[in-house]
Design an enzyme around this catalytic site. Sequence first.
Site, PDB file in Angstrom:
ATOM      1  N   ASP A   1     -15.816   4.226   2.229  1.00  0.00           N
ATOM      2  CA  ASP A   1     -15.984   2.983   2.977  1.00  0.00           C
ATOM      3  C   ASP A   1     -17.422   2.452   2.905  1.00  0.00           C
ATOM      4  O   ASP A   1     -17.686   1.325   3.330  1.00  0.00           O
ATOM      5  CB  ASP A   1     -15.585   3.170   4.440  1.00  0.00           C
ATOM      6  CG  ASP A   1     -14.069   3.184   4.616  1.00  0.00           C
ATOM      7  OD1 ASP A   1     -13.352   2.770   3.681  1.00  0.00           O
ATOM      8  OD2 ASP A   1     -13.596   3.621   5.686  1.00  0.00           O
TER       9      ASP A   1
ATOM     10  N   LYS B   1      -6.921   0.019  -0.836  1.00  0.00           N
ATOM     11  CA  LYS B   1      -7.370  -0.282   0.529  1.00  0.00           C
ATOM     12  C   LYS B   1      -6.794  -1.632   0.975  1.00  0.00           C
ATOM     13  O   LYS B   1      -5.769  -2.079   0.468  1.00  0.00           O
ATOM     14  CB  LYS B   1      -8.899  -0.276   0.576  1.00  0.00           C
ATOM     15  CG  LYS B   1      -9.526   1.083   0.285  1.00  0.00           C
ATOM     16  CD  LYS B   1      -9.390   2.028   1.464  1.00  0.00           C
ATOM     17  CE  LYS B   1     -10.185   3.301   1.259  1.00  0.00           C
ATOM     18  NZ  LYS B   1     -10.165   4.186   2.447  1.00  0.00           N
TER      19      LYS B   1
ATOM     20  N   ARG C   1     -10.406  -3.239  -3.780  1.00  0.00           N
ATOM     21  CA  ARG C   1     -11.817  -3.482  -3.503  1.00  0.00           C
ATOM     22  C   ARG C   1     -12.666  -3.508  -4.769  1.00  0.00           C
ATOM     23  O   ARG C   1     -13.697  -4.183  -4.812  1.00  0.00           O
ATOM     24  CB  ARG C   1     -12.346  -2.437  -2.515  1.00  0.00           C
ATOM     25  CG  ARG C   1     -11.843  -2.679  -1.103  1.00  0.00           C
ATOM     26  CD  ARG C   1     -12.308  -1.633  -0.104  1.00  0.00           C
ATOM     27  NE  ARG C   1     -11.993  -2.065   1.257  1.00  0.00           N
ATOM     28  CZ  ARG C   1     -12.093  -1.299   2.324  1.00  0.00           C
ATOM     29  NH1 ARG C   1     -12.487  -0.035   2.212  1.00  0.00           N
ATOM     30  NH2 ARG C   1     -11.795  -1.771   3.523  1.00  0.00           N
TER      31      ARG C   1
ATOM     32  N   ARG D   1       0.842  -1.198   0.000  1.00  0.00           N
ATOM     33  CA  ARG D   1       0.000   0.000   0.000  1.00  0.00           C
ATOM     34  C   ARG D   1       0.882   1.255   0.000  1.00  0.00           C
ATOM     35  O   ARG D   1       1.700   1.444   0.896  1.00  0.00           O
ATOM     36  CB  ARG D   1      -0.950   0.000   1.200  1.00  0.00           C
ATOM     37  CG  ARG D   1      -1.906  -1.177   1.185  1.00  0.00           C
ATOM     38  CD  ARG D   1      -2.816  -1.215   2.405  1.00  0.00           C
ATOM     39  NE  ARG D   1      -3.787  -0.118   2.397  1.00  0.00           N
ATOM     40  CZ  ARG D   1      -4.729   0.031   3.314  1.00  0.00           C
ATOM     41  NH1 ARG D   1      -4.816  -0.831   4.322  1.00  0.00           N
ATOM     42  NH2 ARG D   1      -5.581   1.042   3.253  1.00  0.00           N
TER      43      ARG D   1
END
Length: 418
Positions: A300, A327, A331, A109
Amino acid sequence: MSSKSIKILSTQKHLNCTIKLTGSKSESNRALIMEALSEGAVQVLNVSEAADTVTLKNILHTDANQALSDQSREVNIGPAGTAMRFLSAYFTLQKGNVILTGSERMKQRPIGILVDALKSLGADIEYAEKEGFPPLKIRGPLKQKTDQIKIKGDISSQYISALLLIAPKLEQGLKLIIDGELTSKPYVEMTLAMMEQAGIRHSWTENEITILNQAYNKAEISVEPDWSAASYWYAIAALSEEASLFLPGLNGYSLQGDSKITEIMANFGITSQFKDGGVYLLKEAKKLERKIFDFKECPDLAQTVIVCCAARGHDALFTGLETLKIKETDRVNALQTELAKIGVKLIEKNQTYKLDCSELNLNRKISISTYDDHRMAMAFAPLALLIPELEIEDHLVVEKSYPDFWKHLELAGFEIEI
């Protein structure tokens, strides 16, 4: 079924229960950093029980009880993304050398934008492995070189919040210039509002946020229940035939951006009544007509709402998903893969995503992969109301943010088999 999987069955037609949620992970993580920077002047109540928050609290507690001036140590935050960003900034102010690392996914990340900003302030940071990614070698405390930095606004708001939280402790203070449109603005507003509770003053004019050098005052911060966790109960209500749910502690004037779920789920026939110290969720029959959902300020919530639209066979459009690919997992890709199991396609075109529900099939058992992502597990769990049998792989992943999720489903009348 694997030993890590959970099977969810539901014969519920009418959901009627009270669910007491843990404290907000987002608020808790900010408050704990403030508590540490204030040297105890800030006290935090109703701290989240989420694994990420427990990890951060333990690290900060250990740091407060160790003299770091003559030693180097490794700090492993596991998969806790917020902790990685906040601690990257926090440790630049502390004495001693720290290697800040995390899980294998955390090492994938990006964190270069935050590191560049900290280095321009005067921080001594190096990459221990791959350029632009954790782990980080941090040598503190920083010697401030400038009071002004520019940072892109269309990246993780956690980078900006991390810088704002340490700004009062910088000798010269900080003028933060946001380059371009600010993504997830409510999270930045949450950070500043919580800092105000501890006496930290700021000015925000157009794209510039200024915080002068000042002390965190004595303050008691009570963390509100988690609106992100509440969003799954909104989804459950939306996919039920009838629902009357009470979530105590939540209010209509929340600092949390995910409280936007009340507005979004009104499209699904869910009314939110704030009374008796919480919110009542009531389901009424309503045709789902809204065609475009923008998650720029509440990314989110994306998985939860997209799965709800898919389950309702609603070919909606979605925007503001830019940060979803960096994330806990990618996702977008995870959603595309798992939605295909119910015959639904999520098609990307020029950063706009469209559902194709023409081949939707809810008449079969399915098993959902979670990709080490807590929100994948909880976003897909409400499908148990509509399909014969639902299996969620690696069910313990929910401990990251909502450890009581499966227990609460049982309280609501779902059958859970581990």
